[in-house]
Design a protein around this motif. Structure first.
Motif, PDB file in Angstrom:
ATOM      1  N   LYS A 142       0.804  -1.222   0.000  1.00 61.59           N
ATOM      2  CA  LYS A 142       0.000   0.000   0.000  1.00 61.59           C
ATOM      3  C   LYS A 142       0.836   1.270   0.000  1.00 61.59           C
ATOM      4  O   LYS A 142       0.293   2.363  -0.101  1.00 61.59           O
ATOM      5  CB  LYS A 142      -0.927  -0.004   1.225  1.00 61.59           C
ATOM      6  N   LEU A 143       2.125   1.152   0.137  1.00 60.24           N
ATOM      7  CA  LEU A 143       2.975   2.339   0.212  1.00 60.24           C
ATOM      8  C   LEU A 143       3.068   3.053  -1.125  1.00 60.24           C
ATOM      9  O   LEU A 143       3.334   2.435  -2.154  1.00 60.24           O
ATOM     10  CB  LEU A 143       4.380   1.951   0.677  1.00 60.24           C
ATOM     11  N   SER A 144       2.867   4.351  -1.093  1.00 58.70           N
ATOM     12  CA  SER A 144       3.066   5.162  -2.294  1.00 58.70           C
ATOM     13  C   SER A 144       4.531   5.544  -2.398  1.00 58.70           C
ATOM     14  O   SER A 144       5.296   5.425  -1.437  1.00 58.70           O
ATOM     15  CB  SER A 144       2.209   6.429  -2.208  1.00 58.70           C
ATOM     16  N   ALA A 145       4.930   6.015  -3.575  1.00 55.50           N
ATOM     17  CA  ALA A 145       6.312   6.455  -3.773  1.00 55.50           C
ATOM     18  C   ALA A 145       6.650   7.599  -2.825  1.00 55.50           C
ATOM     19  O   ALA A 145       7.766   7.686  -2.304  1.00 55.50           O
ATOM     20  CB  ALA A 145       6.520   6.891  -5.220  1.00 55.50           C
ATOM     21  N   GLU A 146       5.664   8.444  -2.560  1.00 58.08           N
ATOM     22  CA  GLU A 146       5.881   9.571  -1.655  1.00 58.08           C
ATOM     23  C   GLU A 146       6.149   9.078  -0.231  1.00 58.08           C
ATOM     24  O   GLU A 146       7.025   9.607   0.463  1.00 58.08           O
ATOM     25  CB  GLU A 146       4.659  10.489  -1.669  1.00 58.08           C
ATOM     26  N   MET A 147       5.398   8.056   0.196  1.00 57.47           N
ATOM     27  CA  MET A 147       5.610   7.496   1.532  1.00 57.47           C
ATOM     28  C   MET A 147       6.983   6.844   1.645  1.00 57.47           C
ATOM     29  O   MET A 147       7.663   6.980   2.662  1.00 57.47           O
ATOM     30  CB  MET A 147       4.524   6.470   1.850  1.00 57.47           C
ATOM     31  N   VAL A 148       7.383   6.117   0.596  1.00 58.27           N
ATOM     32  CA  VAL A 148       8.692   5.464   0.598  1.00 58.27           C
ATOM     33  C   VAL A 148       9.798   6.507   0.731  1.00 58.27           C
ATOM     34  O   VAL A 148      10.743   6.335   1.510  1.00 58.27           O
ATOM     35  CB  VAL A 148       8.898   4.628  -0.682  1.00 58.27           C
TER      36      VAL A 148
END
Length: 215
Positions: A142-148
């Motif tokens: 569920k992680l977005s690139a922004e969260m990563v």
């Protein structure tokens, strides 16, 4: 070393070095995948196998001369003491092996980010909470690139904040993945914490999810 200031680039340099060596292997040492496979074959109980892996890595972290005893077969990162590079390698390879054991691919950028996150020890969960993420069996998907990117920045900043800025003594004293490492001794306690966090993220969360789904 005594007059060097450590930067985010130094942190990233040694992390990426350890990650590459952990996944691709070093002459005389198993890769993370080979390490995982050897423990997966021990029994049918995944948690027992993971805990056995963690215990053995703790023992290695407590031994001196782990990498330097390989006879110059590897090149350590510039500006990072050999004992610190060794403990980082042990912990990155351990976390990557645990990820493999949980069915994750460490070559995936999200998994790689969480492997680095494990090195923050008990602070890892606080970092996730800070950006509104709870450790669950499906969190990686569920992680977005922004969260990563946000996790990656937090990890690097957190690790850097723990480094002594002027001397090897301070570096050894404050670095989170080698806390308590003095005079060339590896800190098996910090390695145990890293292993437990990796188990919570890559193994225990998956088991909890399967239990919920089977109810």
């Amino acid at each position: 070393m005594n007059d060097n200031t450590f930067t985010l680039s130094h942190i990233q340099n040694v992390l990426d070095w350890a990650y590459d060596k952990a996944l691709n292997g070093i002459a005389g040492l198993d890769s993370a995948r080979e390490l995982a496979d050897s423990y997966l074959s021990e029994s049918d109980n995944l948690l027992d196998n993971v805990n056995a892996l963690i215990r053995w890595q703790n023992a290695k972290a407590g031994a001196s001369g782990f990498l330097t005893g390989l006879g110059g077969m590897i090149t350590l990162p510039v500006a990072i003491p050999a004992n610190i590079s060794s403990i980082i390698f042990i912990q990155v390879r351990m976390a990557a092996a645990i990820a493999y054991m949980g069915g994750h691919d460490p070559r995936d950028e999200k998994v790689k980010t969480f492997i680095y996150l494990c090195l923050c020890g008990n602070v890892a969960k606080d970092i996730l909470k800070g950006i509104g993420i709870k450790i669950t069996g499906t969190v990686l998907n569920k992680l977005s690139a922004e969260m990563v990117n946000s996790i990656s920045r937090s990890v690097s900043t957190r690790l850097l904040s723990q480094l002594g800025q002027r001397s090897s003594v301070n570096l050894v004293k404050f670095i989170p993945f080698a806390g308590g490492l003095v005079g060339g001794l590896f800190d098996s306690v910090s390695t145990n914490i890293v292993g437990n966090i990796a188990r919570d993220i890559f193994i225990q969360s998956e088991i909890n999810l399967m239990i919920i789904q089977n109810k």
